[in-house]
Design an enzyme around this catalytic site. Structure first.
Site, short mmCIF file in Angstrom:
data_model
loop_
_atom_site.label_atom_id
_atom_site.label_comp_id
_atom_site.label_asym_id
_atom_site.label_seq_id
_atom_site.Cartn_x
_atom_site.Cartn_y
_atom_site.Cartn_z
N CYS A 1 7.08 10.16 6.09
CA CYS A 1 6.36 8.70 5.69
C CYS A 1 6.55 8.57 4.38
CB CYS A 1 4.76 9.03 5.88
SG CYS A 1 4.32 9.22 7.89
N GLU B 1 5.83 -4.14 6.61
CA GLU B 1 4.65 -4.23 7.21
C GLU B 1 4.60 -4.98 8.47
OE1 GLU B 1 1.13 -3.47 6.52
OE2 GLU B 1 0.93 -5.08 8.11
N SER C 1 0.95 -0.01 12.41
CA SER C 1 0.22 0.48 11.27
C SER C 1 0.14 -0.60 10.21
CB SER C 1 0.96 1.67 10.82
OG SER C 1 0.33 2.20 9.46
N ASN D 1 4.32 12.45 0.23
CA ASN D 1 5.67 12.91 0.38
C ASN D 1 6.14 12.32 -0.72
OD1 ASN D 1 5.56 14.36 3.09
ND2 ASN D 1 5.16 12.28 4.09
N SER E 1 -3.99 1.89 7.19
CA SER E 1 -3.61 2.58 5.92
C SER E 1 -4.97 2.48 5.01
CB SER E 1 -2.23 2.26 5.36
OG SER E 1 -1.19 2.53 6.02
N LEU E 2 -5.63 3.28 5.03
CA LEU E 2 -6.88 3.55 4.25
C LEU E 2 -6.70 3.67 2.78
CD1 LEU E 2 -10.43 3.86 5.71
CD2 LEU E 2 -10.02 4.26 3.45
N HIS E 3 -6.27 5.01 2.81
CA HIS E 3 -6.02 5.82 1.46
C HIS E 3 -6.95 6.02 0.35
CE1 HIS E 3 -2.48 5.79 3.55
NE2 HIS E 3 -1.71 4.85 3.09
N CYS F 1 9.81 -4.53 2.02
CA CYS F 1 8.55 -4.74 2.34
C CYS F 1 7.89 -5.36 1.15
CB CYS F 1 7.83 -3.26 2.48
SG CYS F 1 6.07 -3.58 2.84
N CYS G 1 4.79 4.27 -2.14
CA CYS G 1 5.82 4.11 -0.97
C CYS G 1 7.18 3.91 -1.45
CB CYS G 1 5.27 2.95 -0.10
SG CYS G 1 6.43 2.94 1.43
#
Ligand code: SAH
Length: 343
Positions: A337, A164, A195, A294, A218-220, A110, A117
């Protein structure tokens, strides 16, 4: 190299059938055979000449399952697929009441480089083709049919695996068209979710070309500084612009946008964060999905404790925004995730 049959959407296939003057029912029969019945042998129900034509000119190869990891906790299954060029991607089957959601990858690696991530650490190697996306689905379905007979029901599709999806729009769009086709897998439009980290050029194409496919953002973090740290493309496509863009997209009555919020200990899990988030989303057709962080080998963040997660949700509840805490499934096999990494 022959083009792949699984790169064709229904109208591509119709064009080929018409151009070669095969019986027009062949498109429906072929889609039915490979996608509805999920067969992987030559289709016996079309004319000999059409059969010979497809055998000669199209490739029916699908990515191979390299390794299967089965969670001992909750029946989650993670597949490591080997692609033709030896790149690898992962796909996850997430169980719910003897049915499954499938989490598909859209790229090898990605380019977004999000700080939380595992996939981002690989960098972007390449886009997946439509056939490699369809292959993940078909092979996972076949694995279920032979290993958990009677359970081969994959009812939800989420593009939440590696990559993505809006950065590989053409291939993802075509896969969605095949999933949706009444002659193909015939999956309901409300059962597919893409997403995104907020890649605006892709959002534009989503809203113009496949707006009925659900969107998750994905706001976060509602705060620019924190979001910049988590999702570097926020510097190029800031959250306000992303939300302004999404707000003007007309949605179906039953459609809503999912806002994903990864909850990281002592970083974005305070009451202040929750209130700012609530203010930002109140009144929208929104659904919040809280994903407690995670961890993965070498990760720099931690997951907050359950109390913090529940307090965060309680604050959002006061804004009357439906909020779900995403359960952790498959983390014992690094299938949750953000834990996908196939180097
Ligand atoms: N590129 C897409 C799809 C990726 S993953 C996107 O950014 O939305 C799907 C969800 O998992 C995203 O919301 C992503 O932010 C989240 N995620 C990534 N790493 C995670 C981790 N370590 N813990 C929890 N969620 C994570």
């Amino acid at each position: 190299m022959k083009p792949s049959f699984y790169d064709l959407n229904y109208s591509d296939l119709e064009t080929i059938i018409n151009t070669h003057n095969f019986n027009s029912s062949a498109s429906r029969i072929l889609f039915n055979w490979y996608y509805k019945k999920k067969q992987n042998t030559p289709c016996p129900d079309i004319s000999k000449s059409a059969l010979a034509f497809f055998e000669q000119n199209y490739d029916f190869y699908l990515p191979e399952i390299d390794t299967v990891y089965q969670s001992e906790k909750d029946r989650t299954v993670k597949f490591l697929f080997k692609l033709k060029d030896n790149h690898k991607v992962e796909t996850v089957l997430i169980p719910f009441n003897n049915k499954y959601s499938i989490c598909l990858s859209s790229q090898v690696g990605c380019a977004m480089n999000c700080s939380f991530c595992f996939t981002g650490e690989q960098g972007l190697k390449r886009n997946l083709t439509t056939s490699e996306i369809m292959g993940q689905f078909l092979q996972a379905w076949r694995w279920l049919a032979s290993n958990r007979a009677g359970e081969e029901r994959i009812l939800n599709i989420v593009f939440m695996g590696q990559g993505e999806p809006l950065h590989n729009f053409d291939a993802v769009k075509k896969a969605c068209e095949i999933f949706l086709s009444q002659y193909g897998t015939s999956i309901g439009v409300q059962k597919i979710t893409i997403s995104t980290a907020g890649y605006i050029p892709g959002l534009k194409r989503w809203s113009e070309e496949i707006p009925r496919v659900n969107l998750a953002l994905s706001l976060h973090s509602p705060f620019a500084e924190k979001r910049n740290e988590l999702i570097p493309i926020n510097k190029k496509y800031p959250l306000e612009e992303v939300l302004t863009y999404i707000d003007q997209v007309p949605l179906n009555k039953k459609q809503f946008i999912t806002y994903e919020y990864i909850l990281i200990k002592d970083f974005n899990d305070s009451a202040d964060d929750a209130e700012k988030l609530g203010n930002l989303l109140a009144g929208k057709s929104a659904y919040i999905n809280i994903i407690p962080f995670n961890p993965y080998p070498g990760s720099r963040y931690q997951r907050p404790n359950l109390d913090t997660v529940e307090n965060f949700k309680a604050i959002l509840d006061t804004f009357k925004i439906p909020t779900l805490i995403r359960g952790v499934k498959g983390d014992d096999v690094l299938a949750a995730c953000g834990q996908l990494n196939s180097l």
